[in-house]
Write an enzyme that holds these catalytic residues in place. Structure first.
Site, PDB file in Angstrom:
ATOM      1  N   LYS A  80      64.346  80.004  57.692  1.00 42.06           N
ATOM      2  CA  LYS A  80      63.173  79.547  58.426  1.00 42.06           C
ATOM      3  C   LYS A  80      62.821  80.620  59.452  1.00 42.06           C
ATOM      4  O   LYS A  80      63.721  81.201  60.080  1.00 42.06           O
ATOM      5  CB  LYS A  80      63.500  78.222  59.124  1.00 42.06           C
ATOM      6  CG  LYS A  80      62.323  77.566  59.825  1.00 42.06           C
ATOM      7  CD  LYS A  80      62.776  76.238  60.449  1.00 42.06           C
ATOM      8  CE  LYS A  80      61.623  75.481  61.091  1.00 42.06           C
ATOM      9  NZ  LYS A  80      62.083  74.189  61.659  1.00 42.06           N
ATOM     10  N   SER A 155      59.339  70.296  60.279  1.00 38.26           N
ATOM     11  CA  SER A 155      58.723  71.604  60.367  1.00 38.26           C
ATOM     12  C   SER A 155      59.331  72.635  59.416  1.00 38.26           C
ATOM     13  O   SER A 155      58.730  73.693  59.199  1.00 38.26           O
ATOM     14  CB  SER A 155      58.848  72.119  61.801  1.00 38.26           C
ATOM     15  OG  SER A 155      60.209  72.333  62.115  1.00 38.26           O
ATOM     16  N   SER A 179      63.374  67.828  61.426  1.00 35.78           N
ATOM     17  CA  SER A 179      62.703  68.931  60.745  1.00 35.78           C
ATOM     18  C   SER A 179      63.465  69.559  59.581  1.00 35.78           C
ATOM     19  O   SER A 179      62.916  70.397  58.876  1.00 35.78           O
ATOM     20  CB  SER A 179      62.356  70.027  61.750  1.00 35.78           C
ATOM     21  OG  SER A 179      61.202  69.675  62.471  1.00 35.78           O
TER      22      SER A 179
END
Lengths: 491, 491
Positions: A80, A155, A179
Site C-alpha cells: 500500500k 482504504s 481498512s
C-alpha cells in the site's frame, strides 16, 4: 507458463521454486504481464516497479540456487502506498506527496525485501487512508475485480484488488478502522489486522497513530500467517511495538476448533444488515459449529458509541499528523510571497475534500473549550469499548460476525454521503479502538459478490483467530475465490 | 524596582519560563548528535528530527534522567506517571507541525528554589519542570539577489527542559537573581553548559502590574538570553505599563519581543500565535513511569548544590558570605576549593580562598579560559601553599611560582628549585644587602628618619628589588628598623 499459476498459493509457488520447477523470474514476469493486461481496468497500482522487481527476482533465484530461501523468497507482492520504501515514490494516494521519495527504508518494507520477496509496486488507496472505497484517492479510483462498477472497499482497496485479481501473491495494507478487513471482504480475499503494536509502524505514514496497524492481505489464511510471521515483532524504532515473542503462525493452523467458544454479538446483526451478507455469515458460523465450535450469543453494547468516538479520535490525530505537509521540506509546494500563504495554498491544493473534512473535524475536537466535550469524552468511550471486549473475552475465545454490513457498493454511490461511507466500518473499527486483532475470511457470495466473515481475537490472539479462519477456509472448500474476470486484454 | 511604578502604588508580578538545553550526546527522540554548535546547517539531521513521513520518536533515557535530577534538585514532586503531549502549531522550523512536549502530566510539579542574597533567602515557587524538544532555526538572508528564508534543523529535537516559576517575583532584580540561581543549579548538576551566548539557556518572562487586589493584564516577553536582557526588559516593561496605566490607558494582554539594540519591548502581533496549541497525548510514545524508589535514588546521588555548599563554606570553613558566593559561582572552582582544602592542614581555608579568588581568577580572566582548561590542580595549589606556609618562598615569589604553574602545569617545588626562587632567610646575607641599599638611597633614608620611621615601604621595596623578590619581607623590615634606629644612627 500460464497465468493460472498466479492464483495458486505462494506457499506452493515457494515449493515449486525450491524444486526449481519454476523460477522467481518466471513468476515475476507473469505477474508483471498480468498487471499490464488487467490493471488499466482495475487501477490497483499507483506505481509498478518493474525493473527493480526483475532484478530482485534474479536475486531470489540465486537465493534458491544457494539454498538460502524462505517461504517469501521470490514471491511477488505489493505495498500500500502509505508504507515508506527507500528510493521508491510513496504518495499516500495524495497529490501533496505526488513526488515524495523516501530517503529511508520503512521497517516492514525492509523486512520483506530482506526476506527476498519481490516488490511489484505500490498500490492505490484512499488519500492518507481516509475512506472505505478507494474513491478518495488523489489520483484515480480502484475498481473491484468482481464487478468494475463497484468499489473494492478501502482504504487498502488497491492492495485487496491486486491480490484478488492475481496481480500480486500478497500485499500489505493498513487498518485504522477496517481498512484491511473491509476491502478484503469486498474483494473476496483474506485480510488481517494484527494487534496494535504487533507490527512496527516505523515508515508507515501516520493517519491516526494510536489506531494504525499494518497487516497482510492474501488469498488464503496460511499465506497471511506466513507474511505475518515475517513482519511481526518488536522494533526499537517504534516505541509502541510489543515485546512479545513471535510464534510460528503457520504451525498453529491445526484445523482444530472443537470446544472453541465463538461469541456472536447481536449488535453485529442489525436489521439494516444486507440479507445476503447475513445469510452467508450465518452459514459460515454454522460450518464452524459443525466443526465442533460452540456459538455463544454475546453483546457488545458500545458498538454504536465506538463509531462516534472513532470519528473524534482518528480525525484529531490526523489533524496533527498531517500538519507536516506544509510545502517547506518535501512534497508539493505552491509559491507565495510569505510562508503562511505558502502553507495555505499548498494544503488547499494538495489535500482532497475528505482529508480536509477530517482535519477540520480534528482541529475542532481538540480546540479550547471543546477538548473536554469531544476528545476527552471520546477517550472515555474508547476505554469502555476496550472493557466491552475484555468482558466478552472472559466468556468466549473469539468473536465472529460480518466484516462489512454490505457487499461491494457502486462507485459514486456513497461519495457524497460521508455518513453512509463511515457506516461501512461499523463492525471493524471497534477492534482498532480496543487495539485487538481481527481477520476477514471469505464466506461465500451474495448476489455474485464476495462476503467476508470477521473473526476477532483478544490482544496477541492472532494464532487463535488464524486457526479459526483456516479451519473454516478448509471446510468451506473454496480455498480461493477467483473473480470471473470479464475484462482485460487477452492473455 | 523602578520609581514610576512604585510611586503609583503598582506592584510588578513576574513569572519566568526558563528553557534549558540538556547536555546529552544525542537528541531527544533520535540518535543525532545533539552538540551542533558550529556544525554545517542541516548536517545533524535524520528522518526523525526532520519529521519525515512515517518516522517515529524514541525517548532519550539520558534526557529523562537529567530532567529527574533537575526536578529533584528543585524540590519538585515527581508523579509516578507522566507523559508526552503534542503541542500543535504550524511554523517552518517545526518540522512535524507539532512539538513533542509535556502538558497535562509533566515530570516535576510544585517545587521551589531558594535564592540567597544580602537581604536573606528568597523562595521562588516552581510550578512545573517538563521535557520537550527544541525547534529548528529560521534565518532570513539574500540569495541571488532575492530575499529568502532558510531553515536549519540541527537544533530540531535537541532536548529542552522547561522550568516554569510561580508568578511570585516582584522586581527585575529578583527575577535576575532567580534566573542566575537556576542557571547555577543546572550547571552544578552538569545538565546545561550555562553558555548563554550559545542560546542554551533562554527565558520567557511574564509581567503584570497589580494595584491592591486588582491583578493587571499579563504581558509575555519571549526569548531573553542574558541576565541583562531579563533585567532591562522587565524594567522597560514595568515603566511602560505604569505609564500606560497612569495615563488612564489599559495594558493589552500580549506577547512582546525584546529589541536588544533599541532596549525596548515591541509588540509581536503575528498570525502564528493563535495560542490554541490543541494539546493531546502523544500517541507515538508510551506513558512514563517513575517509581518513588527511583526518585529517592536520584535524590540520594545528587551532587551538593550551590546553596548548600555556600552554607557549608560560611558555617564550617569560616568564609565570608561574599567569599562563599564567589567560589561557588563555578562548580569547578568550588571543587578546587574543597579538594585543595582536604590536602591542607586544618585552618587553611582562608588562604585557599584568597588564592582562588585573587591570583587564580585574575589569571583565568586574563587568559580567558575556564578552570578546566588551565593547569591548576588541587595538588598543585596545595603544594604552593605548603612552600608558602613553611617559609620556603615569600608571598611575592609565590605569585611568580603560581603564574608558572598556571602556564606550564609544573609542580611548585619543581619551579622553585629550577628557578632558584627560595627565599633568603639568612640574616647576615640579608643584612649586607640592606646596608648596601641604605647607603645607595640617602634621600629615602633621610625621609625615613625625618618622618619617624613611617616611610619604610619604599626602602623595603628597594631591598626586595635588589634580591629579586627572594627576601623575607618581615626580616627586611626588622633589619631596616634596627639599622636605622635612633640608637644605631646616633653612633
Amino acid at each position: 507458463m500460464t497465468e493460472g499459476i498466479l492464483h495458486r498459493s505462494f506457499l506452493d509457488l515457494h515449493e515449486l521454486m525450491a524444486r526449481r520447477e519454476i523460477s522467481s523470474v518466471d513468476v515475476t514476469r507473469a505477474t508483471l504481464e498480468r498487471v499490464q493486461r488487467l490493471d488499466p481496468d482495475v487501477g490497483a497500482y499507483l506505481l509498478v516497479t518493474e525493473e527493480q522487481a526483475l532484478a530482485q527476482a534474479v536475486e531470489a533465484d540465486r537465493a534458491y540456487a544457494e539454498d538460502r530461501a524462505n517461504a517469501l523468497t521470490g514471491i511477488p507482492f505489493a505495498l500500500k502506498d502509505i508504507i515508506s520504501t527507500l528510493g521508491i515514490r510513496t504518495t499516500c494516494g495524495s497529490r501533496i506527496l505526488e513526488n515524495y521519495v523516501p530517503v529511508y527504508q520503512g521497517q516492514v518494507a525492509g523486512r520483506l525485501l530482506e526476506s527476498g520477496a519481490v516488490l511489484i509496486g505500490k498500490t492505490n488507496m484512499d488519500e492518507f487512508a481516509m475512506g472505505s472505497s478507494t474513491e478518495h484517492s488523489g489520483f484515480f479510483p480502484t475498481r473491484n475485480p468482481w464487478d468494475r462498477d463497484r468499489v473494492p472497499g478501502g482504504s487498502s482497496g488497491g492492495s485487496a484488488a491486486a491480490v484478488s485479481a492475481g496481480m500480486a501473491a500478497f500485499a500489505l495494507g493498513t487498518d485504522t478502522g477496517g481498512s484491511i478487513r473491509q476491502p478484503a471482504s469486498l474483494c473476496g480475499v483474506v485480510g488481517l489486522k494484527p494487534t496494535y503494536g504487533r507490527v512496527s509502524r516505523y515508515g508507515l505514514v501516520a493517519f491516526a497513530s494510536s489506531l494504525d496497524q499494518i497487516g497482510p492481505i492474501a488469498r488464503s489464511v496460511p499465506e497471511v500467517a506466513a507474511v505475518l510471521g515475517v513482519i511481526a515483532g518488536h522494533d526499537p524504532h517504534d516505541s509502541t511495538t510489543l515485546r512479545a515473542e513471535v510464534p510460528d503462525y503457520r504451525a498453529g493452523l491445526t484445523g482444530e476448533v472443537r470446544g472453541l467458544r465463538i461469541g456472536v454479538p447481536k449488535e453485529y446483526f442489525p436489521d439494516t444488515l444486507e440479507s445476503g451478507v447475513a445469510a452467508a455469515v450465518s452459514q459460515g458460523l454454522a460450518s464452524l459449529e459443525s466443526l465442533g465450535a460452540h456459538l455463544v450469543d454475546i453483546s457488545l453494547p458500545m458498538t454504536d458509541a465506538a463509531l462516534s468516538c472513532y470519528y473524534i479520535v482518528a480525525p484529531s490525530e490526523a489533524m496533527s499528523n498531517l500538519a507536516r505537509y506544509d510545502g517547506v521540506r518535501y512534497g508539493l509546494r505552491e509559491q507565495a510571497a510569505d510562508v503562511w500563504t505558502l502553507f495555505d495554498r499548498t494544503r488547499e491544493r494538495g489535500f482532497g475534500a475528505e482529508v480536509k473534512r477530517r482535519i477540520l473535524v480534528g482541529a475542532y475536537a481538540l480546540s479550547k473549550g471543546y477538548y473536554e466535550a469531544y476528545y476527552v469524552k471520546a477517550l472515555e468511550v474508547r476505554a469502555l469499548v476496550q472493557r466491552d471486549f475484555e468482558a466478552a473475552f472472559q466468556q468466549v475465545d473469539v468473536i465472529a460476525g460480518p466484516t462489512s454490513p454490505t457487499t461491494a457498493f457502486r462507485l459514486g454511490e456513497r461519495l457524497d454521503d460521508p455518513l453512509s461511507m463511515y457506516l461501512a466500518d461499523a463492525f471493524t473499527l471497534p477492534a482498532n479502538m480496543a487495539g485487538i486483532c481481527g481477520v476477514s475470511v471469505p464466506c461465500g457470495l451474495a448476489g455474485g459478490l464476495p462476503v467476508g466473515l470477521q473473526i476477532l481475537g483478544p490482544k496477541l490472539g492472532e494464532q487463535t483467530i488464524l486457526r479459526v479462519a483456516d479451519a473454516y477456509e478448509r471446510s468451506a472448500g473454496f480455498n480461493v475465490l477467483v473473480p470471473p474476470l470479464t475484462f482485460g486484454a487477452p492473455a | 524596582m523602578t520609581g514610576g511604578s512604585q510611586g503609583a502604588g503598582y506592584r510588578p508580578v513576574i513569572g519566568l519560563e526558563v528553557h534549558a538545553q540538556l547536555l546529552t550526546h544525542s537528541k531527544m527522540f533520535c540518535g543525532c548528535d545533539a552538540r551542533y554548535s558550529g556544525a554545517r546547517p542541516n548536517s545533524h539531521v535524520c528522518p526523525v528530527c526532520l519529521g519525515l513521513p512515517g518516522a517515529l520518536p524514541v525517548i532519550n533515557r539520558a534526557a529523562l534522567e537529567q530532567t529527574l535530577m533537575v526536578a529533584t534538585a528543585l524540590n519538585c514532586r515527581v508523579p509516578e506517571t507522566s507523559r508526552f503531549d503534542r503541542k500543535n502549531y504550524p511554523y517552518p522550523d517545526i518540522p512535524k507541525g507539532y512539538q513533542i512536549s509535556q502538558y497535562a502530566a509533566p515530570l516535576g510539579r510544585a517545587g521551589h528554589l531558594d535564592i540567597f542574597h544580602a537581604d536573606g533567602p528568597d523562595r521562588v515557587g516552581i510550578i512545573r519542570v517538563h521535557l520537550e524538544e527544541d525547534t529548528g532555526k529560521t534565518m532570513h538572508s539574500v540569495l541571488d539577489g532575492r530575499p529568502v528564508s532558510l531553515v536549519d534543523y540541527n537544533r530540531s529535537g535537541v532536548p529542552l527542559l522547561e522550568i516554569v516559576s510561580e508568578p511570585c517575583i516582584h522586581s527585575p532584580d529578583a527575577a535576575r537573581r532567580y534566573f542566575a540561581g537556576l542557571r547555577e543549579v543546572l550547571v552544578y548538576l552538569g545538565v546545561n553548559s550555562g553558555d548563554m551566548e550559545e542560546g542554551v539557556l533562554r527565558a520567557d518572562v511574564n509581567v503584570s502590574l497589580s494595584r491592591g487586589a486588582h491583578p493587571g493584564a499579563k504581558v509575555e516577553i519571549k526569548n531573553l538570553n542574558s541576565f541583562r536582557a531579563v533585567t532591562r526588559a522587565l524594567e522597560f516593561e514595568i515603566d511602560r505599563q505604569a505609564a500606560l496605566l497612569e495615563a488612564g490607558g489599559q495594558v493589552a494582554q500580549e506577547t512582546r519581543g525584546w529589541d536588544e539594540g533599541q532596549e525596548e519591548t515591541v509588540s509581536q502581533r503575528s498570525k502564528e500565535y493563535a495560542e490554541d496549541y490543541r494539546y493531546f497525548p502523544e500517541p507515538d510514545l508510551p506513558a512514563l513511569t517513575v517509581s518513588p524508589e527511583r526518585v529517592e535514588e536520584i535524590r540520594r546521588t545528587l551532587p551538593e548544590l550551590p546553596a548548600a555548599r555556600r552554607a557549608r563554606y560560611v558555617d564550617s570553613a569560616g568564609l565570608s558570605p561574599y567569599e562563599a558566593e564567589v567560589i561557588t559561582q563555578d562548580p569547578a572552582l568550588a571543587s578546587l576549593f574543597d579538594e585543595t582544602l582536604s590536602l591542607q592542614p586544618p585552618g587553611g581555608s582562608k588562604a585557599v580562598a584568597n588564592w582562588i579568588m585573587g591570583e587564580l581568577l585574575r589569571l583565568l580572566h586574563e587568559a580567558a579560559v575556564p578552570l578546566e582548561a588551565s593547569n591548576i590542580s588541587p595538588r598543585g595549589l596545595s603544594g604552593l601553599l605548603r612552600l608558602l606556609g613553611d617559609g620556603t618562598i615569600t608571598n611575592a615569589q609565590a605569585k611568580i611560582v603560581f603564574a608558572r604553574m598556571f602556564e606550564t602545569g609544573a609542580e611548585a617545588d619543581e619551579i622553585v628549585r629550577r628557578e632558584g626562587l627560595a627565599q633568603i632567610a639568612d640574616t647576615d646575607e640579608l643584612a649586607a644587602t640592606v646596608r648596601r641599599v641604605l647607603a645607595e638611597n640617602e634621600a629615602l633614608v633621610r625621609d625615613y628618619v625625618e618622618k619617624g620611621g613611617k616611610t619604610e615601604g619604599p626602602l623595603i621595596g628597594k631591598v626586595m628589588a635588589a634580591t629579586g623578590g627572594r627576601a623575607n619581607a618581615a626580616l627586611v623590615r626588622e633589619l631596616i628598623r634596627s639599622l636605622l634606629s635612633p640608637e644605631a644612627t646616633a653612633q
